[in-house]
Design an enzyme around this catalytic site. Structure first.
Site, PDB file in Angstrom:
ATOM      1  N   ASP A  44     -19.755  -6.502  -9.884  1.00 30.71           N
ATOM      2  CA  ASP A  44     -18.359  -6.903  -9.944  1.00 30.71           C
ATOM      3  C   ASP A  44     -17.783  -6.599 -11.324  1.00 30.71           C
ATOM      4  O   ASP A  44     -18.511  -6.515 -12.323  1.00 30.71           O
ATOM      5  CB  ASP A  44     -18.228  -8.401  -9.656  1.00 30.71           C
ATOM      6  CG  ASP A  44     -18.702  -8.760  -8.254  1.00 30.71           C
ATOM      7  OD1 ASP A  44     -18.629  -7.896  -7.367  1.00 30.71           O
ATOM      8  OD2 ASP A  44     -19.145  -9.904  -8.066  1.00 30.71           O
ATOM      9  N   LYS A  45     -16.473  -6.475 -11.385  1.00 26.80           N
ATOM     10  CA  LYS A  45     -15.786  -6.097 -12.625  1.00 26.80           C
ATOM     11  C   LYS A  45     -16.237  -6.941 -13.814  1.00 26.80           C
ATOM     12  O   LYS A  45     -16.510  -6.415 -14.895  1.00 26.80           O
ATOM     13  CB  LYS A  45     -14.272  -6.235 -12.435  1.00 26.80           C
ATOM     14  CG  LYS A  45     -13.454  -5.949 -13.684  1.00 26.80           C
ATOM     15  CD  LYS A  45     -11.966  -6.139 -13.426  1.00 26.80           C
ATOM     16  CE  LYS A  45     -11.156  -5.903 -14.691  1.00 26.80           C
ATOM     17  NZ  LYS A  45      -9.695  -6.097 -14.462  1.00 26.80           N
TER      18      LYS A  45
END
Length: 319
Positions: A139-140
């Site tokens: 995830d970012k």
């Protein structure tokens, strides 16, 4: 999209007699996935002694196979000069330590400035691979280790290892709440039925298995070692929230910030300022696609998680 064409030739061995053409092709041209080979057969790019065939047609052994392998440039995003923290690199693999804030590949809302853009700048040849060789994602705002394939053969091997759950992936996480013991979560994960940006434990979801162990307990938090069997979107974040121990700072699954009773002002401030999920991909192990050797890498906790742990420990000492 542009493409390059490779003309390949091989003779069907007698040991393949009676097999479907697509099965024989998978043995003769192991650098390519069976689905890709089947597609080339359907497109008429494979001939058996000069004759086009269907994937299900049988081979008898001794025939000559000619394959016109068409390798498209798979990505339309442009190379960008973005710094990469490269942990390891050889002719088949790149291992990077992804920082918080870096999106893995372009999507709605993130058209550029991604890891994929950075990889294309680092190695322009990666344009020939799906998503520039990226085979899994973080995830970012999750930090840590990611592996990238540099060749079709490496890409095929890594995807197969992932599908067979042969990667060894170990994370560190800081959860809200005090866990009494470690355990496992075996709960399917799917898209949230009403909030489309979220995933959720759902009976119609895909199988998801997470193992966790307590490393350290604080007054109102727990430091965890987490290992994945599967790799579903947001898996650790969803499973920990399902247990009612959401990750510190998780903007999607943690809900409102819960300040521990009697916490020092230093800890209160640290928790207020921690605006991402406290999750780091610490270790990664896999079989090297070229050498067959088992390899492992480890990267230290990012500074923000280290500082948060120190603040939690100091808060315990002054409780």
């Amino acid at each position: 999209m542009s493409e390059r064409v490779e003309h390949l030739r091989a003779q069907v061995g007698i040991e393949l007699a009676g097999k479907r053409l697509d099965q024989a092709l998978a043995q003769l041209f192991p650098d390519y996935s069976r689905s890709r080979l089947q597609q080339w057969v359907k497109e008429g790019l494979v001939t058996l002694d000069g004759v086009t065939c269907r994937p299900r047609d049988k081979v008898i052994g001794g025939e000559w196979v000619d394959l016109e392998a068409r390798l498209e440039d798979q990505v339309e995003c442009k190379p960008q000069a973005i710094d990469l923290d490269i942990v390891y690199e050889d002719e088949a693999l790149i291992l990077i330590n992804k920082p918080a804030g870096l999106v893995v590949h372009p999507a709605a809302g993130n058209p550029d400035g991604t890891l994929q853009n950075a990889l294309l700048h680092h190695d322009p040849e990666l344009i020939q691979l799906p998503r520039a060789g990226i085979v899994h994602r973080l995830d970012k705002e999750t930090t840590g280790l990611l592996v990238i394939a540099r060749t079709p053969a490496a890409h095929k091997s890594l995807v197969e290892q992932l599908q067979a759950r042969e990667f060894d992936r170990e994370y560190r996480a800081i959860a809200t709440g005090v866990m009494t013991a470690g355990g496992s979560v075996d709960e399917p994960i799917g898209r949230h039925p009403t909030q489309r940006i979220k995933m959720a434990v759902h009976p119609a979801g895909k199988e998801a298995v997470t193992h966790y162990r307590v490393l350290e307990r604080f007054r109102a938090h727990t430091y965890l070692k987490v290992k994945l069997e599967t790799g579903r979107t947001h898996q650790i974040r969803v499973h920990m929230a399902h247990l009612r121990y959401p990750l510190v700072g998780d903007p999607v699954y943690a809900g409102r910030l819960r300040q521990p009773a009697g916490a020092s002002e230093q800890l209160r401030d640290a928790l207020r300022r921690f605006h991402r999920q406290a999750l780091h991909a610490l270790k990664l192990g896999l079989t090297h696609p070229a050498s067959g050797e088992w390899m492992e890498w480890e990267t230290p906790l990012p500074e923000d998680m280290q500082q948060l742990l120190e603040t939690l420990r100091e808060d315990c000492q002054h409780a």
